[in-house]
Design a protein around this motif. Structure first.
Motif, PDB file in Angstrom:
ATOM      1  N   VAL A  11      -6.760   6.324 -30.214  1.00 42.02           N
ATOM      2  CA  VAL A  11      -7.461   5.743 -29.071  1.00 42.02           C
ATOM      3  C   VAL A  11      -7.628   6.807 -27.989  1.00 42.02           C
ATOM      4  N   GLY A  12      -8.482   6.498 -27.020  1.00 42.01           N
ATOM      5  CA  GLY A  12      -8.692   7.415 -25.905  1.00 42.01           C
ATOM      6  C   GLY A  12     -10.024   7.164 -25.249  1.00 42.01           C
ATOM      7  N   CYS A  13     -10.207   7.714 -24.086  1.00 42.84           N
ATOM      8  CA  CYS A  13     -11.507   7.620 -23.423  1.00 42.84           C
ATOM      9  C   CYS A  13     -12.551   8.308 -24.299  1.00 42.84           C
ATOM     10  N   PRO A  14     -13.755   7.761 -24.401  1.00 47.37           N
ATOM     11  CA  PRO A  14     -14.797   8.446 -25.164  1.00 47.37           C
ATOM     12  C   PRO A  14     -14.962   9.893 -24.718  1.00 47.37           C
ATOM     13  N   SER A  16     -13.133  12.384 -25.650  1.00 48.99           N
ATOM     14  CA  SER A  16     -11.828  13.015 -25.422  1.00 48.99           C
ATOM     15  C   SER A  16     -11.268  13.705 -26.656  1.00 48.99           C
ATOM     16  N   THR A  18     -11.267  12.077 -29.874  1.00 44.25           N
ATOM     17  CA  THR A  18     -10.801  11.119 -30.873  1.00 44.25           C
ATOM     18  C   THR A  18     -11.388  11.408 -32.245  1.00 44.25           C
ATOM     19  N   THR A  19     -12.652  11.809 -32.301  1.00 46.46           N
ATOM     20  CA  THR A  19     -13.284  12.097 -33.580  1.00 46.46           C
ATOM     21  C   THR A  19     -12.655  13.320 -34.240  1.00 46.46           C
ATOM     22  N   GLU A  36     -15.563   3.858 -36.967  1.00 48.79           N
ATOM     23  CA  GLU A  36     -14.984   2.941 -35.967  1.00 48.79           C
ATOM     24  C   GLU A  36     -15.173   1.480 -36.358  1.00 48.79           C
ATOM     25  N   LYS A 110      -9.952   4.751 -35.908  1.00 52.72           N
ATOM     26  CA  LYS A 110     -10.271   5.455 -34.677  1.00 52.72           C
ATOM     27  C   LYS A 110     -11.383   4.700 -33.969  1.00 52.72           C
ATOM     28  N   PRO A 112     -12.243   4.432 -29.943  1.00 57.63           N
ATOM     29  CA  PRO A 112     -11.744   4.888 -28.642  1.00 57.63           C
ATOM     30  C   PRO A 112     -11.412   3.781 -27.655  1.00 57.63           C
ATOM     31  N   HIS A 113     -12.274   2.749 -27.548  1.00 55.75           N
ATOM     32  CA  HIS A 113     -12.049   1.754 -26.495  1.00 55.75           C
ATOM     33  C   HIS A 113     -10.825   0.879 -26.736  1.00 55.75           C
ATOM     34  N   HIS A 132      -2.722   8.488 -28.601  1.00 54.77           N
ATOM     35  CA  HIS A 132      -3.618   8.459 -27.441  1.00 54.77           C
ATOM     36  C   HIS A 132      -3.975   9.896 -27.086  1.00 54.77           C
TER      37      HIS A 132
END
Length: 226
Positions: A11-14, A16, A18-19, A36, A110, A112-113, A132
């Protein structure tokens, strides 16, 4: 046999990383990550646990009809969920189908939101591992604007970054150390091997040199049409 006891959620802010983190872990010989999912917390609130075969089929049909899940191109239908009596079982069966197709032993997700949904994920999957990933907010804001999606300006991007990182960290601070880990994007880039060794220890998987090379996007396209 696919292990669904301790799924991994990134997870994480877009914008950031995550991919990147997902594609590194996707290279691990044991770990499978589809594209996702988007539905897990929302459909849990909307449907809850199925009480009988009809409700299980109905829930599965709703999930399988989502455009994100259709793109996984799984050979599985609602009737294969009839014996599920918990929402967790429905989700696990879906991801297990993906993992089996990849020839992997364990699945992860995965989206993000989900950084704002950590308590829901841990409630559904008490043994889950939450990763995170956090990136410098200035770089996130600049990268986010280049997508031409929300947000529309740097101020809004900065506010959204702060809100999501704060919510994620607050939820993480209430979890045991074996459940929640923060990964700094900048450290992942500057010290990839040390970072990925720590990540592998956290998710309780043996370190593999493969996780230092992201799974190719071409492989993802062939398998999920995304």
């Amino acid at each position: 046999m696919v292990n669904s006891d301790s799924p991994i959620f990134i997870v994480g802010c877009p914008r950031s990383g995550t991919t990147l983190l997902r594609n590194l872990l996707r290279s691990h010989p044991h770990l499978a990550f589809p594209e996702e999912s988007h539905f897990i917390p929302a459909y849990y609130r909307g449907y809850g646990h199925p009480d009988d075969a009809y409700q299980a089929r109905r829930l599965a049909a709703a999930i399988l009809s989502l455009k994100w899940i259709r793109n996984w191109e799984l050979d599985i239908g609602p009737e294969q969920f009839e014996d599920c009596r918990t929402y967790r079982q429905v989700v696990c069966r879906l991801f297990e189908a993906w993992a089996r197709r990849e020839g992997k032993q364990r699945w992860g997700d995965k989206t993000p939101h989900y950084v704002t949904e950590i308590p829901v994920l841990v409630n559904l999957f008490p043994e889950a591992r939450i990763l995170h990933i956090i990136r410098d907010g200035r770089d996130v804001a600049l990268s986010w604007l280049q997508t031409r999606m929300e947000p529309r300006n740097l101020y809004t991007a900065a506010i959204l970054w702060r809100e999501r990182v704060t919510v994620g960290r607050l939820a993480g601070s209430r979890l045991p150390g074996e459940t929640y880990m923060e990964v700094l994007y900048e450290t992942l880039l500057s010290e990839p091997e040390a970072t990925m060794r720590a990540v592998c220890r956290f998710v309780d998987e043996p370190f593999s040199e493969a996780v230092l090379t992201p799974a190719s996007s071409e492989k993802t396209h062939r398998k999920s049409s995304l």
